[in-house]
Write a protein that holds these residues in place. Sequence first.
Motif, PDB file in Angstrom:
ATOM      1  N   ARG A   1      10.268  -9.943  -0.631  1.00  0.00           N
ATOM      2  CA  ARG A   1      10.589 -11.043  -1.538  1.00  0.00           C
ATOM      3  C   ARG A   1       9.349 -11.896  -1.821  1.00  0.00           C
ATOM      4  O   ARG A   1       9.079 -12.267  -2.961  1.00  0.00           O
ATOM      5  CB  ARG A   1      11.706 -11.910  -0.944  1.00  0.00           C
ATOM      6  N   HIS A   2       8.567 -12.204  -0.785  1.00  0.00           N
ATOM      7  CA  HIS A   2       7.356 -13.009  -0.966  1.00  0.00           C
ATOM      8  C   HIS A   2       6.300 -12.275  -1.794  1.00  0.00           C
ATOM      9  O   HIS A   2       5.488 -12.905  -2.472  1.00  0.00           O
ATOM     10  CB  HIS A   2       6.769 -13.390   0.396  1.00  0.00           C
ATOM     11  N   SER A   3       6.318 -10.941  -1.727  1.00  0.00           N
ATOM     12  CA  SER A   3       5.287 -10.155  -2.409  1.00  0.00           C
ATOM     13  C   SER A   3       5.727  -9.629  -3.768  1.00  0.00           C
ATOM     14  O   SER A   3       4.958  -8.932  -4.433  1.00  0.00           O
ATOM     15  CB  SER A   3       4.879  -8.963  -1.515  1.00  0.00           C
ATOM     16  N   GLY A   4       6.951  -9.910  -4.156  1.00  0.00           N
ATOM     17  CA  GLY A   4       7.437  -9.440  -5.448  1.00  0.00           C
ATOM     18  C   GLY A   4       7.738  -7.957  -5.481  1.00  0.00           C
ATOM     19  O   GLY A   4       7.736  -7.338  -6.550  1.00  0.00           O
ATOM     20  N   ILE A   5       7.996  -7.359  -4.317  1.00  0.00           N
ATOM     21  CA  ILE A   5       8.353  -5.939  -4.241  1.00  0.00           C
ATOM     22  C   ILE A   5       9.868  -5.822  -4.365  1.00  0.00           C
ATOM     23  O   ILE A   5      10.614  -6.473  -3.628  1.00  0.00           O
ATOM     24  CB  ILE A   5       7.883  -5.320  -2.916  1.00  0.00           C
TER      25      ILE A   5
ATOM     26  N   SER B   1       0.806  -1.221   0.000  1.00  0.00           N
ATOM     27  CA  SER B   1       0.000   0.000   0.000  1.00  0.00           C
ATOM     28  C   SER B   1       0.843   1.277   0.000  1.00  0.00           C
ATOM     29  O   SER B   1       0.319   2.365  -0.261  1.00  0.00           O
ATOM     30  CB  SER B   1      -0.907   0.018   1.242  1.00  0.00           C
ATOM     31  N   LEU B   2       2.127   1.165   0.285  1.00  0.00           N
ATOM     32  CA  LEU B   2       2.968   2.350   0.413  1.00  0.00           C
ATOM     33  C   LEU B   2       3.277   2.963  -0.946  1.00  0.00           C
ATOM     34  O   LEU B   2       3.414   2.241  -1.947  1.00  0.00           O
ATOM     35  CB  LEU B   2       4.294   1.980   1.105  1.00  0.00           C
ATOM     36  N   PRO B   3       3.424   4.290  -1.011  1.00  0.00           N
ATOM     37  CA  PRO B   3       3.864   4.921  -2.258  1.00  0.00           C
ATOM     38  C   PRO B   3       5.298   4.498  -2.557  1.00  0.00           C
ATOM     39  O   PRO B   3       6.078   4.228  -1.644  1.00  0.00           O
ATOM     40  CB  PRO B   3       3.764   6.419  -1.952  1.00  0.00           C
ATOM     41  N   LYS B   4       5.638   4.432  -3.823  1.00  0.00           N
ATOM     42  CA  LYS B   4       6.973   3.993  -4.223  1.00  0.00           C
ATOM     43  C   LYS B   4       7.642   5.079  -5.085  1.00  0.00           C
ATOM     44  O   LYS B   4       6.954   5.796  -5.806  1.00  0.00           O
ATOM     45  CB  LYS B   4       6.880   2.682  -5.023  1.00  0.00           C
ATOM     46  N   PRO B   5       8.966   5.183  -5.056  1.00  0.00           N
ATOM     47  CA  PRO B   5       9.892   4.478  -4.168  1.00  0.00           C
ATOM     48  C   PRO B   5       9.826   5.046  -2.758  1.00  0.00           C
ATOM     49  O   PRO B   5       9.506   6.211  -2.560  1.00  0.00           O
ATOM     50  CB  PRO B   5      11.256   4.752  -4.806  1.00  0.00           C
ATOM     51  N   ILE B   6      10.140   4.197  -1.783  1.00  0.00           N
ATOM     52  CA  ILE B   6      10.031   4.612  -0.392  1.00  0.00           C
ATOM     53  C   ILE B   6      11.223   4.100   0.397  1.00  0.00           C
ATOM     54  O   ILE B   6      11.767   3.038   0.105  1.00  0.00           O
ATOM     55  CB  ILE B   6       8.706   4.127   0.229  1.00  0.00           C
TER      56      ILE B   6
ATOM     57  N   GLU C   1      14.806  -0.904  -5.579  1.00  0.00           N
ATOM     58  CA  GLU C   1      14.171  -0.040  -6.578  1.00  0.00           C
ATOM     59  C   GLU C   1      12.844   0.546  -6.090  1.00  0.00           C
ATOM     60  O   GLU C   1      12.556   1.723  -6.336  1.00  0.00           O
ATOM     61  CB  GLU C   1      13.943  -0.814  -7.878  1.00  0.00           C
ATOM     62  N   GLU C   2      12.032  -0.276  -5.410  1.00  0.00           N
ATOM     63  CA  GLU C   2      10.750   0.209  -4.890  1.00  0.00           C
ATOM     64  C   GLU C   2      10.796   0.512  -3.403  1.00  0.00           C
ATOM     65  O   GLU C   2      10.192   1.482  -2.938  1.00  0.00           O
ATOM     66  CB  GLU C   2       9.662  -0.829  -5.171  1.00  0.00           C
ATOM     67  N   VAL C   3      11.497  -0.322  -2.664  1.00  0.00           N
ATOM     68  CA  VAL C   3      11.609  -0.163  -1.215  1.00  0.00           C
ATOM     69  C   VAL C   3      13.077  -0.263  -0.824  1.00  0.00           C
ATOM     70  O   VAL C   3      13.721  -1.285  -1.088  1.00  0.00           O
ATOM     71  CB  VAL C   3      10.796  -1.244  -0.469  1.00  0.00           C
ATOM     72  N   ALA C   4      13.607   0.793  -0.206  1.00  0.00           N
ATOM     73  CA  ALA C   4      14.958   0.767   0.361  1.00  0.00           C
ATOM     74  C   ALA C   4      14.829   0.546   1.855  1.00  0.00           C
ATOM     75  O   ALA C   4      14.021   1.205   2.512  1.00  0.00           O
ATOM     76  CB  ALA C   4      15.691   2.066   0.064  1.00  0.00           C
ATOM     77  N   VAL C   5      15.621  -0.387   2.407  1.00  0.00           N
ATOM     78  CA  VAL C   5      15.453  -0.799   3.805  1.00  0.00           C
ATOM     79  C   VAL C   5      16.756  -0.601   4.569  1.00  0.00           C
ATOM     80  O   VAL C   5      17.826  -1.035   4.125  1.00  0.00           O
ATOM     81  CB  VAL C   5      15.036  -2.280   3.912  1.00  0.00           C
ATOM     82  N   LEU C   6      16.629   0.017   5.751  1.00  0.00           N
ATOM     83  CA  LEU C   6      17.784   0.261   6.622  1.00  0.00           C
ATOM     84  C   LEU C   6      17.469  -0.260   8.019  1.00  0.00           C
ATOM     85  O   LEU C   6      16.417   0.036   8.577  1.00  0.00           O
ATOM     86  CB  LEU C   6      18.079   1.765   6.686  1.00  0.00           C
TER      87      LEU C   6
END
Length: 387
Positions: free
Chosen positions: A199-203, A176-181, A207-212
């Motif tokens: 990974r399970h959701s194909g996100i 549901s989040l706006p991308k890129p985020i 590129e779409e979600v950066a995680v720290l």
Amino acid sequence: MHKISLLIDFAEDYSRSLLKGITKYAREHGPWVFCQMPLFHRETLGVDGILNWAKDWEADGIIGQLYNDSSVEKIVRAGIPVIAQDFKERFTEIPNITGAHVATGAMAADYFLKKGFRQFAFYGFKHIVWSRERAEGFDERVSRSGCTVHYFEHEEYSSSDLWYYKPSSLSKWLASLPKPIAILACDDRMGLHITEACRHSGIRIPEEVAVLGVDNDEMLCELSDPPLSSIIQDAEKGGYDAARLLDQLIRNGSDGFYDIVVEPIQVVTRQSTDIYATHDEYIASSLKYIHQNIDKNLQVDEVVRQVPLSRRSLEMRFQQVIGYPIYKYIQNLRMEKFSKKLLETDLTIFEIAMDLGLNDTKNIARQFKQVKGCTPLEYRHRYLAGK
């Protein structure tokens, strides 16, 4: 000789780093003897079990992860010096090994903002101090830039399922989040939740979600697919300082105790954040060129030549999108590279400057102090002292 009981989860890299600092102090000022208290004493027997264990072993002091409730007064009344590792909430009756959590959140926000992100999210716990305050620091710095933060925060669970999560609800939130985020997870375990759910959701990450994440637990960060970027905390120094405080409490009594505050050091970039988020193709091209050439004596004119814009036009767009002038962005990135080499190598200031394509060490030292608030040598000493 001090006999110290440890009630710490040594499966956590953060706790193991604390232990390195504790044992280093003990080697220098001991001898000390340690006994690892079983965690089930906290879960099944509570403070009474912890206190009985410490009395039976004739412990001189305790360092541990304790639940924040009034029963800790029993340990205080028993006269055994105790320091609490930041677990759920801080204590007022005893000293804490805590963290500069607000500063950690702010560091994460600055990191993402420099990469051009304008959409942000936080994943953590509402009712745990280190998660809550990291969210506050993140939100405050993001809000200052004119942006807002999306939240997915768990309610407080019992300790047995603290790290439990439901992939389906997390996946729905991520979709549901706006991308890129850019998402800050309160620690590396929670960061791993994000990368698994994506990974399970194909996100796509990054590129779409950066995680720290936070803590730079290398096992968890490398287990993540892709590998997880994380913030290093100076936990080893925190352990050393905590052991010194406990030594003082054992020798002199409990008057005038203070908290041990573990500071964030810097972000370790891995694949989960290795991207520059902007829809402006000229800014994206400029950022890519800067990062690819930061180890050279890069100048603004060289960046300008990469795009079909005048210097004034590019600088105005860069300031609008990134929030920094081009020269400032280059300077900040160069200082991040410089600080990383200070901590990860034993190279001299001159040698590090040469590695970055610079030959003016006085100027680089001045720039470093502008960004970090101290000289390169002070920075190295501050974060490597006690290691």
